[in-house]
Design a protein around this motif. Sequence first.
Motif, short mmCIF file in Angstrom:
data_model
loop_
_atom_site.label_atom_id
_atom_site.label_comp_id
_atom_site.label_asym_id
_atom_site.label_seq_id
_atom_site.Cartn_x
_atom_site.Cartn_y
_atom_site.Cartn_z
N GLY A 60 -8.70 -5.17 -27.97
CA GLY A 60 -7.93 -6.32 -28.41
C GLY A 60 -7.35 -7.16 -27.29
N THR A 61 -7.53 -6.74 -26.01
CA THR A 61 -7.01 -7.54 -24.90
C THR A 61 -7.66 -8.92 -24.89
N LYS A 62 -6.85 -9.96 -24.84
CA LYS A 62 -7.36 -11.32 -24.83
C LYS A 62 -7.76 -11.73 -23.41
N PRO A 63 -8.85 -12.47 -23.27
CA PRO A 63 -9.27 -12.88 -21.92
C PRO A 63 -8.33 -13.92 -21.33
N SER A 64 -8.15 -13.85 -20.02
CA SER A 64 -7.35 -14.83 -19.28
C SER A 64 -7.86 -14.83 -17.85
N PRO A 65 -7.46 -15.81 -17.04
CA PRO A 65 -7.90 -15.82 -15.63
C PRO A 65 -7.57 -14.53 -14.89
N ARG A 66 -6.58 -13.80 -15.35
CA ARG A 66 -6.18 -12.55 -14.69
C ARG A 66 -6.97 -11.35 -15.16
N THR A 67 -7.81 -11.51 -16.19
CA THR A 67 -8.52 -10.35 -16.76
C THR A 67 -10.03 -10.52 -16.74
N ILE A 68 -10.55 -11.45 -15.97
CA ILE A 68 -12.01 -11.64 -15.95
C ILE A 68 -12.54 -11.54 -14.52
N VAL A 69 -13.79 -11.07 -14.42
CA VAL A 69 -14.50 -11.00 -13.15
C VAL A 69 -15.74 -11.88 -13.30
N PRO A 70 -15.66 -13.14 -12.89
CA PRO A 70 -16.73 -14.09 -13.19
C PRO A 70 -18.02 -13.88 -12.40
N SER A 71 -17.98 -13.11 -11.33
CA SER A 71 -19.16 -12.97 -10.47
C SER A 71 -20.22 -12.03 -11.04
N VAL A 72 -19.86 -11.12 -11.95
CA VAL A 72 -20.79 -10.10 -12.44
C VAL A 72 -21.88 -10.73 -13.30
N LYS A 73 -23.14 -10.48 -12.93
CA LYS A 73 -24.29 -11.00 -13.66
C LYS A 73 -25.04 -9.90 -14.42
N ILE A 74 -24.97 -8.68 -13.91
CA ILE A 74 -25.66 -7.55 -14.55
C ILE A 74 -24.61 -6.48 -14.85
N LEU A 75 -24.45 -6.17 -16.11
CA LEU A 75 -23.42 -5.23 -16.56
C LEU A 75 -24.06 -4.12 -17.38
N ALA A 76 -23.66 -2.87 -17.10
CA ALA A 76 -24.15 -1.72 -17.86
C ALA A 76 -22.96 -0.97 -18.44
N LEU A 77 -23.02 -0.69 -19.74
CA LEU A 77 -21.96 0.00 -20.46
C LEU A 77 -22.52 1.23 -21.16
N LYS A 78 -21.71 2.28 -21.20
CA LYS A 78 -22.08 3.50 -21.91
C LYS A 78 -21.06 3.72 -23.02
N VAL A 79 -21.55 4.02 -24.23
CA VAL A 79 -20.63 4.12 -25.37
C VAL A 79 -21.14 5.13 -26.39
N ARG A 80 -20.22 5.83 -27.00
CA ARG A 80 -20.53 6.69 -28.15
C ARG A 80 -20.12 5.91 -29.40
N PHE A 81 -21.11 5.35 -30.09
CA PHE A 81 -20.83 4.52 -31.26
C PHE A 81 -20.20 5.32 -32.39
N GLY A 82 -20.38 6.64 -32.34
CA GLY A 82 -19.78 7.48 -33.38
C GLY A 82 -18.32 7.79 -33.13
N VAL A 83 -17.77 7.40 -31.99
CA VAL A 83 -16.35 7.59 -31.70
C VAL A 83 -15.68 6.21 -31.79
N ARG A 84 -14.93 6.01 -32.83
CA ARG A 84 -14.41 4.69 -33.19
C ARG A 84 -13.64 4.02 -32.05
N ASN A 85 -12.73 4.77 -31.41
CA ASN A 85 -11.88 4.17 -30.38
C ASN A 85 -12.69 3.75 -29.15
N GLU A 86 -13.77 4.46 -28.88
CA GLU A 86 -14.60 4.09 -27.74
C GLU A 86 -15.44 2.85 -28.04
N ALA A 87 -16.01 2.81 -29.24
CA ALA A 87 -16.82 1.65 -29.61
C ALA A 87 -15.98 0.38 -29.69
N LYS A 88 -14.71 0.51 -30.07
CA LYS A 88 -13.84 -0.66 -30.20
C LYS A 88 -13.53 -1.30 -28.85
#
Length: 514
Positions: free
Chosen positions: A346-374
């Motif tokens: 739920g964190t809202k984006p702002s100039p203090r919370t973004i890294v604009p240089s990243v072009k390739i991003l990899a994320l790992k997630v357990r979709f069956g764990v609600r808090n992680e998927a959120k």
Amino acid sequence: MAATGGRAIMEEILACIPTQPLPSSSCTQGPGFVSVYAAAGGGGEAGEDRISRLPDALLSNIVSRLPAKDAARTAALSPRWRRVWASTPLVLDDAHLLPDRSDDGPSGFRTDWRAIADGVSRVLAAHPGPFRCVRLTHVCNYAAARDGGALARDWFRVLAAKGVDDLVLVCRPWPIDVGLPADILRVASLRRLYLGLWDEFAGGTKVTKALHSGEIVFPHLLDLGLCRTDIKAAEIDRLLQCSPLLEKLALVACHNSPASVRLRSRSLRCVLFWMSVVEELDVLVVPRLERLILWSECTGARARLNDGFRTRLKLNIGYVQELKVLGYLDTGIHVLHISKTVIEAGTKPSPRTIVPSVKILALKVRFGVRNEAKMLPSYLRCFPNVVTLHIMSEVAEEPTGKLNFKFWQEAGPIGCLQSQIKRVVFKNFQGNRSELAFLKFICERAQLLHRMVIVLADGDDPASMEPMVAKLKSLACTKWASKDRKFTILVRNGGCAWSFHRASDLSVSDPFDC
């Protein structure tokens, strides 16, 4: 530790350490080497010595590609060959000095380790230098423990005096309580250094004091790998300060040792935590950093971590303006701090919370764990200019609630999806509804999406592939947001393992592809 566990760690480390010497401008490359054999081949009279007609540079090329004991034997051919061997930068691998397995048995119990260590000593003493590459992965433990420490007293002294570009030291057999001698800090010629299975880095507190002297210890070092080697955070910090040209730092199989790492370097371009976890990784001042790889996956990795274990990843956006590649961010392990903001669901984006240089991003997630998927939407909002997105789906052993399509519809706008992402790679697809809901959400939001690749979890099993593909057909009914008429969805099986060498290769634009 059980023998099987020790062998697994050993295999993991040996798979990561370099197998080829660093490129050297003084060495003729492959095509020249092929021409050596062409020149030495047919076309002459029987018994004619055509190799001796070749210039010294090509003979040196031949010698540089031979195992050390064979290269040394060429010196017995003639005074000219002796001169060639002495003038060729040495490539020494102690594996080439081992006896034939057929003579020694599968476990090497009858190996005369003293003779092999003495052989290493003789080669190092006989060759005038410089040494292009020295790779010692079998006898370091014996040499460090015998006769008051032949490793420190003899080998490091010679390596420092004659100069070595590329050095690999793995303390085998293991586990045995052996620390790396502080004399390693005297080898100032190094361009690449990989250390494996040392219980203590270079004398511990003694070396920390030496590093704090402010001297440039490794003025030429470009690549440093610490593989299951106990080292303190302060020692890493000082190593970075004492290596002004260092471009690549790798911690391999370092399980929470050290507990925290601070990165401060004006030269670092690539940092890898490979099969490694820490409690805190603080990226302070690394203005040239292009690639940050976080990979905790290894045999029993999750089992070794407590349920509450977290890694705090802190990015100072003012000093990571070149960071283009980041991953795998694990929504179940990594707590992302950007500047002074902790990223939460739920964190809202702002100039203090973004890294604009990243072009390739990899994320790992357990979709069956609600808090992680959120956490997925919040993480995606932190990187508004991502062009390629990799998602690794993990199995949830104890599911805590799935997120349906309605959740994703209500997630709100995500900048990178709407205006930047052109390629999505979804790995380890298991066919559950949570995964399908997320894929449908991507298709309905990603306006510039050109290709989606879905890699099946059980892709090697032909029987499982057909029902998985049948489930994915529902995506065809989705109202695609992509304006690209050539937008395609590719479904393929697995079978291509990700590797440390690919992840660390800066010439590869996307290290997560395999």
